[in-house]
Write a protein that holds these residues in place. Structure first.
Motif, short mmCIF file in Angstrom:
data_model
loop_
_atom_site.label_atom_id
_atom_site.label_comp_id
_atom_site.label_asym_id
_atom_site.label_seq_id
_atom_site.Cartn_x
_atom_site.Cartn_y
_atom_site.Cartn_z
N UNK A 38 14.73 9.01 17.02
CA UNK A 38 14.32 10.33 16.56
C UNK A 38 12.87 10.40 16.09
N UNK A 39 12.28 9.25 15.75
CA UNK A 39 10.92 9.23 15.24
C UNK A 39 10.83 9.65 13.78
N UNK A 40 11.99 9.83 13.13
CA UNK A 40 12.02 10.25 11.73
C UNK A 40 12.16 9.05 10.81
N UNK A 41 11.76 9.22 9.58
CA UNK A 41 11.82 8.16 8.58
C UNK A 41 13.26 7.70 8.34
N UNK A 42 13.41 6.39 8.13
CA UNK A 42 14.71 5.84 7.77
C UNK A 42 14.89 5.79 6.25
N UNK A 43 13.86 6.20 5.51
CA UNK A 43 13.97 6.27 4.06
C UNK A 43 13.51 5.04 3.32
N UNK A 44 12.81 4.13 4.02
CA UNK A 44 12.24 2.97 3.33
C UNK A 44 10.94 2.55 3.98
N UNK A 45 10.15 1.78 3.20
CA UNK A 45 8.83 1.37 3.67
C UNK A 45 8.48 0.01 3.07
N UNK A 46 7.47 -0.62 3.67
CA UNK A 46 6.92 -1.87 3.16
C UNK A 46 5.47 -1.62 2.79
N UNK A 47 5.08 -2.15 1.64
CA UNK A 47 3.70 -2.01 1.17
C UNK A 47 3.18 -3.41 0.85
N UNK A 48 2.03 -3.78 1.40
CA UNK A 48 1.42 -5.08 1.13
C UNK A 48 0.25 -4.90 0.16
N UNK A 49 0.33 -5.63 -0.95
CA UNK A 49 -0.73 -5.61 -1.96
C UNK A 49 -1.21 -7.05 -2.14
N UNK A 50 -2.49 -7.34 -1.88
CA UNK A 50 -2.97 -8.72 -1.93
C UNK A 50 -3.01 -9.35 -3.32
N UNK A 51 -3.18 -8.53 -4.35
CA UNK A 51 -3.25 -9.04 -5.71
C UNK A 51 -1.86 -9.01 -6.35
N UNK A 52 -1.32 -10.18 -6.67
CA UNK A 52 0.04 -10.28 -7.20
C UNK A 52 0.21 -9.53 -8.53
N UNK A 53 -0.80 -9.61 -9.40
CA UNK A 53 -0.72 -8.92 -10.69
C UNK A 53 -0.65 -7.40 -10.50
N UNK A 54 -1.46 -6.88 -9.56
CA UNK A 54 -1.43 -5.44 -9.28
C UNK A 54 -0.10 -5.03 -8.67
N UNK A 55 0.45 -5.88 -7.80
CA UNK A 55 1.74 -5.58 -7.18
C UNK A 55 2.84 -5.51 -8.24
N UNK A 56 2.83 -6.46 -9.17
CA UNK A 56 3.84 -6.46 -10.23
C UNK A 56 3.68 -5.24 -11.13
N UNK A 57 2.44 -4.84 -11.36
CA UNK A 57 2.16 -3.64 -12.16
C UNK A 57 2.71 -2.40 -11.44
N UNK A 58 2.53 -2.36 -10.13
CA UNK A 58 3.03 -1.23 -9.33
C UNK A 58 4.56 -1.17 -9.37
N UNK A 59 5.21 -2.33 -9.28
CA UNK A 59 6.68 -2.37 -9.35
C UNK A 59 7.14 -1.79 -10.68
N UNK A 60 6.52 -2.28 -11.75
CA UNK A 60 6.91 -1.85 -13.09
C UNK A 60 6.69 -0.35 -13.27
#
Length: 78
Positions: A38-60
């Motif tokens: 269908x070309x429509x979103x399945x409702x999930x995505x992957x995001x790559x963040x190179x800085x681990x501290x920033x990634x953990x901050x984003x999760x929180x």
């Protein structure tokens, strides 16, 4: 660090996700998973963040927040 973002609205765009996560640090990749038929979103995505501290901050900051009418879930992708 690669993050998995789940429970996205089917209308959420890859650009919206990138903007959301960029507020918490650098984003090198953002991939919204689409249904091939269908070309429509399945409702999930992957995001790559190179800085681990920033990634953990984003999760929180973003886990269990509302984007539109959905409460998204963010965790480290395995």
């Amino acid at each position: 660090m690669k993050l998995l973002v789940r429970n996205l609205s089917r209308s959420t765009t890859e650009q919206e996700i990138r903007i959301l996560f960029s507020a918490h640090g650098g984003v090198t990749e953002c991939t919204l998973v689409l249904d091939q038929a269908t070309g429509k979103s399945k409702g999930f995505a992957f995001v790559a963040m190179p800085n681990e501290a920033e990634a953990k901050k984003a999760i929180k900051a973003l886990h269990e927040t509302r984007i539109g009418s959905n409460r998204i879930r963010v965790k480290i992708s395995k």
